[in-house]
Design a protein around this motif. Structure first.
Motif, mmCIF file in Angstrom:
data_model
loop_
_atom_site.group_PDB
_atom_site.id
_atom_site.type_symbol
_atom_site.label_atom_id
_atom_site.label_comp_id
_atom_site.label_asym_id
_atom_site.label_seq_id
_atom_site.Cartn_x
_atom_site.Cartn_y
_atom_site.Cartn_z
ATOM 1 N N UNK A 42 43.221 33.352 -27.790
ATOM 2 C CA UNK A 42 42.740 33.656 -29.140
ATOM 3 C C UNK A 42 43.884 34.141 -30.024
ATOM 4 N N UNK A 43 44.810 34.905 -29.438
ATOM 5 C CA UNK A 43 45.913 35.457 -30.227
ATOM 6 C C UNK A 43 46.826 34.363 -30.766
ATOM 7 N N UNK A 44 47.019 33.301 -29.989
ATOM 8 C CA UNK A 44 47.854 32.211 -30.497
ATOM 9 C C UNK A 44 47.068 31.249 -31.387
ATOM 10 N N UNK A 45 45.788 31.523 -31.561
ATOM 11 C CA UNK A 45 44.999 30.771 -32.532
ATOM 12 C C UNK A 45 44.270 29.565 -32.008
ATOM 13 N N UNK A 46 44.283 29.345 -30.693
ATOM 14 C CA UNK A 46 43.559 28.202 -30.141
ATOM 15 C C UNK A 46 42.063 28.521 -30.073
ATOM 16 N N UNK A 47 41.242 27.545 -30.416
ATOM 17 C CA UNK A 47 39.794 27.745 -30.353
ATOM 18 C C UNK A 47 39.099 26.641 -29.553
ATOM 19 N N UNK A 48 39.886 25.953 -28.717
ATOM 20 C CA UNK A 48 39.338 24.951 -27.797
ATOM 21 C C UNK A 48 40.289 24.837 -26.611
ATOM 22 N N UNK A 49 39.720 24.722 -25.416
ATOM 23 C CA UNK A 49 40.528 24.508 -24.211
ATOM 24 C C UNK A 49 40.235 23.126 -23.665
ATOM 25 N N UNK A 50 41.302 22.403 -23.347
ATOM 26 C CA UNK A 50 41.166 21.160 -22.595
ATOM 27 C C UNK A 50 41.617 21.459 -21.170
ATOM 28 N N UNK A 51 40.678 21.387 -20.241
ATOM 29 C CA UNK A 51 40.968 21.582 -18.828
ATOM 30 C C UNK A 51 41.300 20.246 -18.186
ATOM 31 N N UNK A 52 42.476 20.142 -17.576
ATOM 32 C CA UNK A 52 42.758 19.019 -16.696
ATOM 33 C C UNK A 52 41.799 19.108 -15.509
ATOM 34 N N UNK A 53 41.826 18.143 -14.565
ATOM 35 C CA UNK A 53 40.728 18.030 -13.586
ATOM 36 C C UNK A 53 40.330 19.335 -12.902
ATOM 37 N N UNK A 54 39.017 19.534 -12.815
ATOM 38 C CA UNK A 54 38.485 20.749 -12.189
ATOM 39 C C UNK A 54 37.595 20.438 -10.983
ATOM 40 N N UNK A 55 37.206 19.172 -10.798
ATOM 41 C CA UNK A 55 36.222 18.872 -9.761
ATOM 42 C C UNK A 55 36.886 18.569 -8.414
ATOM 43 N N UNK A 56 36.094 18.703 -7.377
ATOM 44 C CA UNK A 56 36.579 18.568 -5.999
ATOM 45 C C UNK A 56 37.397 17.292 -5.825
ATOM 46 N N UNK A 57 38.612 17.463 -5.304
ATOM 47 C CA UNK A 57 39.504 16.314 -5.164
ATOM 48 C C UNK A 57 40.338 16.439 -3.893
ATOM 49 N N UNK A 58 41.056 15.356 -3.577
ATOM 50 C CA UNK A 58 41.902 15.350 -2.384
ATOM 51 C C UNK A 58 43.126 16.253 -2.563
ATOM 52 N N UNK A 59 43.805 16.096 -3.728
ATOM 53 C CA UNK A 59 45.044 16.853 -3.929
ATOM 54 C C UNK A 59 45.157 17.358 -5.371
#
Length: 433
Positions: A42-59
Protein backbone atom coordinates in the motif's frame (compact mmCIF):
# COMPACT_ATOMS: atom_id res chain seq x y z
CA UNK A 1 -12.65 -1.10 -15.53
CA UNK A 2 -10.81 -1.01 -12.20
CA UNK A 3 -7.62 -2.44 -13.72
CA UNK A 4 -7.18 0.54 -16.03
CA UNK A 5 -6.84 2.85 -13.02
CA UNK A 6 -4.60 0.56 -10.99
CA UNK A 7 -0.96 -0.06 -10.18
CA UNK A 8 -0.06 -3.75 -10.04
CA UNK A 9 2.47 -5.51 -7.82
CA UNK A 10 3.70 -8.90 -9.04
CA UNK A 11 4.63 -11.63 -6.57
CA UNK A 12 6.08 -15.02 -7.52
CA UNK A 13 4.73 -16.87 -4.46
CA UNK A 14 6.95 -19.96 -4.39
CA UNK A 15 10.07 -17.80 -4.49
CA UNK A 16 8.68 -14.95 -2.39
CA UNK A 17 7.73 -17.40 0.38
CA UNK A 18 10.99 -19.38 0.25
CA UNK A 19 9.40 -22.66 -0.81
CA UNK A 20 11.63 -25.54 -1.99
CA UNK A 21 11.85 -25.99 -5.76
CA UNK A 22 10.70 -29.61 -5.69
CA UNK A 23 7.25 -30.29 -4.28
CA UNK A 24 8.11 -32.08 -1.04
CA UNK A 25 4.46 -32.74 -0.13
CA UNK A 26 4.91 -31.09 3.26
CA UNK A 27 2.10 -28.71 4.19
CA UNK A 28 3.73 -25.41 5.20
CA UNK A 29 1.72 -22.24 5.67
CA UNK A 30 4.13 -19.93 3.85
CA UNK A 31 1.57 -17.88 1.87
CA UNK A 32 0.66 -16.00 5.06
CA UNK A 33 3.93 -14.08 4.62
CA UNK A 34 2.23 -11.96 1.95
CA UNK A 35 -0.08 -10.45 4.60
CA UNK A 36 2.91 -8.96 6.42
CA UNK A 37 3.81 -7.09 3.22
CA UNK A 38 0.39 -5.46 2.80
CA UNK A 39 1.47 -2.17 4.48
CA UNK A 40 4.49 -2.00 2.17
CA UNK A 41 2.43 -2.77 -0.94
CA UNK A 42 0.00 0.00 0.00
CA UNK A 43 2.86 2.38 0.81
CA UNK A 44 4.31 2.09 -2.68
CA UNK A 45 0.84 2.75 -4.08
CA UNK A 46 -0.05 -0.62 -5.57
CA UNK A 47 -3.73 -1.54 -5.37
CA UNK A 48 -3.67 -4.88 -7.20
CA UNK A 49 -1.51 -7.99 -6.84
CA UNK A 50 -0.74 -10.37 -9.67
CA UNK A 51 0.24 -13.72 -8.19
CA UNK A 52 2.33 -16.02 -10.34
CA UNK A 53 1.24 -19.70 -10.03
CA UNK A 54 -0.20 -20.68 -6.67
CA UNK A 55 -1.80 -24.07 -7.34
CA UNK A 56 -0.36 -27.51 -6.65
CA UNK A 57 2.45 -28.24 -9.08
CA UNK A 58 5.46 -30.47 -9.66
CA UNK A 59 8.13 -27.78 -9.25
CA UNK A 60 8.00 -24.14 -10.40
CA UNK A 61 4.23 -23.66 -10.49
CA UNK A 62 3.69 -23.81 -14.24
CA UNK A 63 3.46 -27.62 -14.21
CA UNK A 64 0.10 -27.89 -12.46
CA UNK A 65 -1.06 -31.01 -10.60
CA UNK A 66 -4.31 -29.75 -9.08
CA UNK A 67 -6.16 -26.64 -10.26
CA UNK A 68 -8.30 -26.50 -7.11
CA UNK A 69 -5.64 -26.82 -4.43
CA UNK A 70 -3.15 -24.24 -3.20
CA UNK A 71 0.36 -25.64 -3.53
CA UNK A 72 1.09 -27.53 -0.32
CA UNK A 73 4.42 -25.71 -0.07
CA UNK A 74 2.44 -22.46 0.31
CA UNK A 75 -0.33 -23.73 2.58
CA UNK A 76 -3.93 -24.80 2.12
CA UNK A 77 -6.97 -23.22 0.52
CA UNK A 78 -8.12 -21.65 3.78
CA UNK A 79 -4.79 -19.78 3.97
CA UNK A 80 -5.27 -18.26 0.54
CA UNK A 81 -8.93 -17.50 1.17
CA UNK A 82 -8.00 -15.58 4.30
CA UNK A 83 -5.22 -13.75 2.43
CA UNK A 84 -7.61 -12.71 -0.35
CA UNK A 85 -10.01 -11.40 2.29
CA UNK A 86 -7.22 -9.37 3.92
CA UNK A 87 -6.11 -7.95 0.59
CA UNK A 88 -9.65 -6.98 -0.38
CA UNK A 89 -10.23 -5.31 2.99
CA UNK A 90 -7.14 -3.22 2.27
CA UNK A 91 -8.39 -2.17 -1.15
CA UNK A 92 -6.11 -4.52 -3.08
CA UNK A 93 -7.46 -6.56 -6.00
CA UNK A 94 -6.29 -10.14 -6.61
CA UNK A 95 -5.23 -11.55 -9.99
CA UNK A 96 -3.85 -15.09 -10.23
CA UNK A 97 -2.00 -17.04 -12.91
CA UNK A 98 -4.12 -19.30 -15.08
CA UNK A 99 -1.87 -21.91 -16.66
CA UNK A 100 -4.26 -23.42 -19.19
CA UNK A 101 -1.95 -24.37 -22.04
CA UNK A 102 -0.17 -27.19 -20.23
CA UNK A 103 0.03 -29.19 -16.99
CA UNK A 104 2.69 -31.13 -15.11
CA UNK A 105 3.49 -34.79 -15.41
CA UNK A 106 1.98 -35.17 -11.95
CA UNK A 107 -1.45 -34.10 -13.22
CA UNK A 108 -3.69 -37.12 -12.36
CA UNK A 109 -5.43 -37.39 -15.79
CA UNK A 110 -2.04 -37.49 -17.50
CA UNK A 111 -0.75 -40.08 -15.03
CA UNK A 112 -3.80 -42.17 -15.92
CA UNK A 113 -2.89 -41.93 -19.61
CA UNK A 114 0.67 -43.08 -18.90
CA UNK A 115 -0.74 -46.06 -16.99
CA UNK A 116 -3.68 -47.04 -19.18
CA UNK A 117 -2.67 -45.57 -22.55
CA UNK A 118 -5.55 -45.60 -25.09
CA UNK A 119 -7.88 -47.12 -22.50
CA UNK A 120 -7.67 -44.03 -20.31
CA UNK A 121 -10.80 -41.82 -20.31
CA UNK A 122 -8.39 -38.88 -20.51
CA UNK A 123 -6.50 -40.12 -23.57
CA UNK A 124 -7.84 -37.30 -25.77
CA UNK A 125 -7.13 -34.59 -23.17
CA UNK A 126 -3.60 -34.49 -24.59
CA UNK A 127 -1.89 -34.84 -27.95
CA UNK A 128 -0.67 -38.44 -27.84
CA UNK A 129 1.10 -40.65 -30.36
CA UNK A 130 1.35 -44.28 -29.25
CA UNK A 131 3.96 -45.01 -31.91
CA UNK A 132 6.50 -42.62 -30.43
CA UNK A 133 8.32 -42.10 -27.17
CA UNK A 134 9.04 -39.18 -24.84
CA UNK A 135 12.22 -38.00 -23.16
CA UNK A 136 10.93 -39.78 -20.05
CA UNK A 137 10.73 -43.11 -21.92
CA UNK A 138 6.98 -43.41 -21.39
CA UNK A 139 6.49 -45.71 -24.35
CA UNK A 140 4.38 -43.04 -26.03
CA UNK A 141 4.94 -39.55 -27.38
CA UNK A 142 3.02 -36.50 -26.22
CA UNK A 143 3.24 -32.84 -27.08
CA UNK A 144 5.08 -30.72 -24.56
CA UNK A 145 5.06 -26.93 -24.56
CA UNK A 146 7.88 -25.80 -26.85
CA UNK A 147 9.47 -29.24 -26.52
CA UNK A 148 9.51 -29.22 -22.70
CA UNK A 149 8.16 -32.64 -21.71
CA UNK A 150 7.65 -31.63 -18.08
CA UNK A 151 4.97 -29.25 -19.45
CA UNK A 152 2.31 -31.52 -20.97
CA UNK A 153 0.21 -29.66 -23.52
CA UNK A 154 -3.55 -29.80 -23.00
CA UNK A 155 -5.88 -30.39 -25.94
CA UNK A 156 -8.01 -27.23 -25.78
CA UNK A 157 -10.09 -28.48 -28.72
CA UNK A 158 -11.50 -31.15 -26.41
CA UNK A 159 -14.72 -29.94 -24.78
CA UNK A 160 -14.13 -32.04 -21.66
CA UNK A 161 -10.83 -30.22 -21.09
CA UNK A 162 -12.42 -26.81 -21.56
CA UNK A 163 -15.28 -27.65 -19.20
CA UNK A 164 -12.75 -28.89 -16.63
CA UNK A 165 -10.79 -25.60 -16.80
CA UNK A 166 -13.91 -23.43 -16.69
CA UNK A 167 -15.05 -25.34 -13.63
CA UNK A 168 -11.72 -24.55 -11.97
CA UNK A 169 -12.19 -20.85 -12.78
CA UNK A 170 -15.67 -20.95 -11.24
CA UNK A 171 -14.10 -22.46 -8.14
CA UNK A 172 -11.47 -19.70 -7.90
CA UNK A 173 -14.06 -16.96 -8.20
CA UNK A 174 -16.55 -18.55 -5.80
CA UNK A 175 -13.99 -19.72 -3.24
CA UNK A 176 -11.42 -16.91 -3.26
CA UNK A 177 -13.35 -14.02 -4.87
CA UNK A 178 -10.46 -13.33 -7.24
CA UNK A 179 -10.70 -10.27 -9.50
CA UNK A 180 -8.83 -11.47 -12.56
CA UNK A 181 -6.63 -14.03 -14.27
CA UNK A 182 -3.31 -13.60 -16.00
CA UNK A 183 -3.18 -16.22 -18.77
CA UNK A 184 0.17 -17.90 -19.13
CA UNK A 185 1.47 -18.17 -22.73
CA UNK A 186 -1.77 -16.65 -23.98
CA UNK A 187 -0.22 -16.46 -27.44
CA UNK A 188 -0.59 -20.27 -27.59
CA UNK A 189 -4.23 -20.42 -26.50
CA UNK A 190 -7.01 -21.33 -28.90
CA UNK A 191 -9.28 -18.44 -29.93
CA UNK A 192 -12.49 -20.37 -29.23
CA UNK A 193 -11.24 -21.28 -25.77
CA UNK A 194 -10.55 -17.61 -25.02
CA UNK A 195 -14.03 -16.64 -26.21
CA UNK A 196 -15.63 -19.24 -23.95
CA UNK A 197 -13.46 -18.16 -21.03
CA UNK A 198 -14.39 -14.50 -21.49
CA UNK A 199 -18.12 -15.29 -21.61
CA UNK A 200 -17.76 -17.51 -18.58
CA UNK A 201 -15.99 -15.02 -16.32
CA UNK A 202 -18.24 -12.15 -17.45
CA UNK A 203 -21.22 -14.23 -16.37
CA UNK A 204 -19.73 -14.82 -12.93
CA UNK A 205 -18.33 -11.43 -11.90
CA UNK A 206 -18.58 -7.87 -13.14
CA UNK A 207 -15.37 -6.17 -14.28
CA UNK A 208 -13.41 -9.42 -14.18
CA UNK A 209 -9.95 -8.77 -15.64
CA UNK A 210 -8.34 -11.10 -18.19
CA UNK A 211 -4.76 -10.26 -19.16
CA UNK A 212 -2.74 -12.50 -21.47
CA UNK A 213 0.99 -13.11 -21.70
CA UNK A 214 1.82 -11.91 -25.21
CA UNK A 215 5.35 -11.61 -26.56
CA UNK A 216 5.13 -10.48 -30.19
CA UNK A 217 2.77 -10.00 -33.11
CA UNK A 218 -0.53 -8.15 -33.10
CA UNK A 219 -2.02 -8.38 -29.62
CA UNK A 220 -5.44 -7.52 -31.07
CA UNK A 221 -5.79 -11.12 -32.20
CA UNK A 222 -6.48 -12.06 -28.59
CA UNK A 223 -7.07 -8.68 -26.92
CA UNK A 224 -10.54 -7.62 -28.01
CA UNK A 225 -14.12 -7.40 -26.69
CA UNK A 226 -14.62 -11.17 -27.10
CA UNK A 227 -11.36 -12.38 -25.53
CA UNK A 228 -8.77 -10.61 -23.37
CA UNK A 229 -9.09 -7.21 -21.70
CA UNK A 230 -5.34 -6.66 -21.78
CA UNK A 231 -1.98 -8.11 -22.77
CA UNK A 232 1.60 -7.89 -21.53
CA UNK A 233 3.47 -5.15 -23.38
CA UNK A 234 6.72 -6.94 -24.19
CA UNK A 235 7.39 -4.65 -27.14
CA UNK A 236 7.69 -1.65 -24.85
CA UNK A 237 9.47 -3.66 -22.16
CA UNK A 238 12.42 -3.99 -24.51
CA UNK A 239 12.06 -0.43 -25.78
CA UNK A 240 12.12 1.01 -22.26
CA UNK A 241 15.51 -0.26 -21.14
CA UNK A 242 17.06 -0.24 -24.61
CA UNK A 243 16.22 3.44 -25.12
CA UNK A 244 18.18 4.33 -22.01
CA UNK A 245 21.11 1.96 -22.57
CA UNK A 246 21.60 3.06 -26.17
CA UNK A 247 20.62 6.68 -25.39
CA UNK A 248 18.06 6.52 -28.17
CA UNK A 249 14.64 7.74 -27.04
CA UNK A 250 13.42 7.31 -30.61
CA UNK A 251 13.07 3.56 -29.95
CA UNK A 252 10.49 3.70 -27.16
CA UNK A 253 8.68 6.61 -28.81
CA UNK A 254 8.40 4.67 -32.05
CA UNK A 255 6.77 1.78 -30.18
CA UNK A 256 4.41 4.07 -28.29
CA UNK A 257 3.40 5.90 -31.47
CA UNK A 258 2.88 2.58 -33.24
CA UNK A 259 0.72 1.33 -30.39
CA UNK A 260 -1.14 4.41 -29.20
CA UNK A 261 -0.35 7.42 -31.42
CA UNK A 262 -2.59 9.55 -33.64
CA UNK A 263 -1.82 7.89 -36.97
CA UNK A 264 -4.18 5.55 -38.84
CA UNK A 265 -1.85 2.58 -38.35
CA UNK A 266 -2.00 2.83 -34.56
CA UNK A 267 -2.65 -0.64 -33.12
CA UNK A 268 -4.00 -0.26 -29.60
CA UNK A 269 -5.56 3.18 -29.23
CA UNK A 270 -7.95 3.12 -26.27
CA UNK A 271 -6.60 -0.20 -24.99
CA UNK A 272 -4.68 -0.78 -21.79
CA UNK A 273 -1.65 -3.06 -21.94
CA UNK A 274 0.09 -4.35 -18.82
CA UNK A 275 3.43 -2.52 -18.79
CA UNK A 276 6.57 -3.43 -16.84
CA UNK A 277 10.32 -2.91 -16.64
CA UNK A 278 10.99 -6.44 -15.32
CA UNK A 279 9.25 -9.58 -14.08
CA UNK A 280 9.92 -13.16 -12.92
CA UNK A 281 11.28 -14.22 -16.33
CA UNK A 282 13.77 -11.44 -17.16
CA UNK A 283 16.80 -9.64 -15.73
CA UNK A 284 15.94 -7.10 -13.02
CA UNK A 285 15.85 -3.57 -14.34
CA UNK A 286 18.54 -2.39 -11.87
CA UNK A 287 20.88 -4.99 -13.38
CA UNK A 288 20.04 -4.38 -17.03
CA UNK A 289 20.38 -0.58 -17.03
CA UNK A 290 23.97 0.50 -17.71
CA UNK A 291 23.55 3.83 -15.86
CA UNK A 292 22.02 3.71 -12.37
CA UNK A 293 20.88 7.33 -12.76
CA UNK A 294 18.33 6.07 -15.26
CA UNK A 295 16.57 3.83 -12.72
CA UNK A 296 14.05 6.40 -11.43
CA UNK A 297 13.64 7.78 -14.96
CA UNK A 298 12.59 4.46 -16.46
CA UNK A 299 9.87 4.20 -13.81
CA UNK A 300 8.70 7.73 -14.58
CA UNK A 301 8.43 6.73 -18.23
CA UNK A 302 6.61 3.51 -17.29
CA UNK A 303 4.02 5.37 -15.21
CA UNK A 304 3.66 8.22 -17.70
CA UNK A 305 3.11 6.20 -20.87
CA UNK A 306 -0.19 4.49 -21.80
CA UNK A 307 -0.80 1.22 -19.97
CA UNK A 308 -1.17 -0.39 -16.57
CA UNK A 309 2.14 -0.27 -14.66
CA UNK A 310 3.23 -3.46 -12.89
CA UNK A 311 6.08 -3.55 -10.34
CA UNK A 312 7.93 -6.80 -9.66
CA UNK A 313 8.47 -7.46 -5.96
CA UNK A 314 11.86 -6.23 -4.77
CA UNK A 315 12.54 -4.09 -7.81
CA UNK A 316 10.88 -1.09 -6.14
CA UNK A 317 13.95 -0.87 -3.88
CA UNK A 318 16.52 -1.52 -6.63
CA UNK A 319 17.04 -5.26 -6.13
CA UNK A 320 19.46 -6.72 -8.68
CA UNK A 321 19.53 -10.11 -10.45
CA UNK A 322 20.59 -11.34 -13.87
CA UNK A 323 18.71 -13.92 -15.95
CA UNK A 324 22.04 -15.67 -16.56
CA UNK A 325 22.13 -16.53 -12.85
CA UNK A 326 19.06 -18.73 -13.35
CA UNK A 327 15.41 -18.42 -12.39
CA UNK A 328 16.00 -18.81 -8.60
CA UNK A 329 18.04 -15.60 -8.64
CA UNK A 330 15.11 -13.77 -10.22
CA UNK A 331 12.59 -15.19 -7.72
CA UNK A 332 14.15 -14.80 -4.26
CA UNK A 333 12.70 -14.62 -0.77
CA UNK A 334 13.30 -11.39 1.15
CA UNK A 335 13.19 -11.31 4.94
CA UNK A 336 11.24 -8.05 4.91
CA UNK A 337 10.38 -5.26 2.49
CA UNK A 338 12.72 -2.32 1.99
CA UNK A 339 11.41 1.20 1.50
CA UNK A 340 14.11 3.54 0.25
CA UNK A 341 14.52 6.58 -1.99
CA UNK A 342 13.54 4.67 -5.13
CA UNK A 343 10.52 3.16 -3.35
CA UNK A 344 9.38 6.62 -2.28
CA UNK A 345 9.77 7.89 -5.84
CA UNK A 346 7.69 4.99 -7.20
CA UNK A 347 5.07 5.62 -4.49
CA UNK A 348 4.77 9.20 -5.71
CA UNK A 349 4.41 8.02 -9.31
CA UNK A 350 1.73 5.54 -8.24
CA UNK A 351 -0.32 8.25 -6.57
CA UNK A 352 -0.01 10.47 -9.63
CA UNK A 353 -0.94 7.69 -12.04
CA UNK A 354 -4.04 6.60 -10.15
CA UNK A 355 -5.33 10.14 -9.66
CA UNK A 356 -4.99 11.50 -13.21
CA UNK A 357 -7.53 10.59 -15.87
CA UNK A 358 -5.13 11.70 -18.61
CA UNK A 359 -2.59 9.09 -17.44
CA UNK A 360 -5.22 6.38 -17.09
CA UNK A 361 -7.14 7.00 -20.30
CA UNK A 362 -5.32 9.67 -22.30
CA UNK A 363 -4.03 9.36 -25.83
CA UNK A 364 -0.36 9.71 -26.78
CA UNK A 365 1.31 12.50 -28.76
CA UNK A 366 5.07 12.94 -29.13
CA UNK A 367 5.97 16.60 -28.56
CA UNK A 368 9.79 16.80 -28.33
CA UNK A 369 12.13 13.97 -29.25
CA UNK A 370 15.92 13.75 -29.33
CA UNK A 371 18.26 10.84 -28.66
CA UNK A 372 18.50 11.70 -24.95
CA UNK A 373 15.27 13.56 -24.22
CA UNK A 374 11.59 13.08 -24.86
CA UNK A 375 8.42 14.96 -24.05
CA UNK A 376 5.02 13.50 -24.81
CA UNK A 377 1.47 14.60 -24.11
CA UNK A 378 -1.37 12.55 -22.64
CA UNK A 379 -4.81 14.06 -23.29
CA UNK A 380 -8.25 13.03 -22.02
CA UNK A 381 -11.49 15.04 -22.02
CA UNK A 382 -9.67 18.34 -22.40
CA UNK A 383 -7.10 17.57 -19.70
CA UNK A 384 -3.47 17.58 -20.81
CA UNK A 385 -0.44 16.17 -19.03
CA UNK A 386 3.11 16.39 -20.36
CA UNK A 387 5.66 13.74 -19.42
CA UNK A 388 9.26 14.87 -19.87
CA UNK A 389 12.42 12.79 -19.53
CA UNK A 390 16.02 13.98 -19.69
CA UNK A 391 18.29 10.92 -19.76
CA UNK A 392 21.44 13.03 -20.16
CA UNK A 393 23.63 14.18 -17.28
CA UNK A 394 23.52 17.75 -18.63
CA UNK A 395 20.62 20.18 -18.57
CA UNK A 396 18.56 20.48 -21.72
CA UNK A 397 16.52 23.45 -22.91
CA UNK A 398 13.77 23.33 -25.49
CA UNK A 399 10.57 25.05 -26.56
CA UNK A 400 7.25 23.50 -27.50
CA UNK A 401 3.72 24.68 -28.12
CA UNK A 402 1.65 24.41 -24.96
CA UNK A 403 -1.66 25.85 -23.83
CA UNK A 404 -0.06 27.50 -20.77
CA UNK A 405 3.20 29.20 -19.82
CA UNK A 406 3.51 27.53 -16.41
CA UNK A 407 2.67 24.03 -15.22
CA UNK A 408 2.82 22.17 -11.93
CA UNK A 409 5.29 19.32 -11.81
CA UNK A 410 3.30 16.59 -10.08
CA UNK A 411 6.49 14.80 -9.01
CA UNK A 412 8.23 17.68 -7.22
CA UNK A 413 5.20 19.88 -6.61
CA UNK A 414 7.06 22.86 -8.10
CA UNK A 415 5.69 25.34 -10.61
CA UNK A 416 7.65 25.02 -13.85
CA UNK A 417 7.84 27.68 -16.59
CA UNK A 418 7.86 26.23 -20.10
CA UNK A 419 7.91 29.52 -22.03
CA UNK A 420 9.90 30.92 -23.63
CA UNK A 421 11.95 27.76 -22.93
CA UNK A 422 11.58 24.71 -20.77
CA UNK A 423 14.81 23.76 -18.98
CA UNK A 424 15.15 20.15 -17.86
CA UNK A 425 17.84 19.38 -15.34
CA UNK A 426 20.11 16.39 -15.96
CA UNK A 427 18.77 12.94 -15.09
CA UNK A 428 15.34 14.32 -14.32
CA UNK A 429 11.73 13.43 -15.10
CA UNK A 430 8.71 15.74 -14.98
CA UNK A 431 4.97 15.13 -15.07
CA UNK A 432 3.51 18.53 -15.92
CA UNK A 433 -0.11 19.47 -15.42
Amino acid sequence: MWAYESVFYQIYPLGFCGAPFENDGVLTHRITKVASWIPHIKEIGANAIYFSPIFESDTHGYNTRDYKQLDVRLGDNSDFKELCSQLHSNGIKVVIDGVFNHVGRGFPPFMDVIKNRENSPYFHWFNIDLNGNSNYNDGLWYEGWEGNYDLVKLNLYNNDVVEYLLDAVTFWIKEFDIDGIRLDVAYCLDFDFLRRLRKHVDSLKDDFFLVGEMLHGDYNQRMNPEMLNSATNYECYKGLYSSFNSMNMFEINHSLLRQFGPENWTLYKGKHLLSFVDNHDVTRVASILSNENHLPLIYALLFGMPGIPCIYYGSECGERADKNQGDPALRPSFDKPVFNELSAYIAKLSHIKKSQQALNYGDFTSVVLTNRQCIFKRSCNGENIYVAINADENSFSCSFNSEKDTFTDLISGNNIAVKPDFEMKGYTAYILK
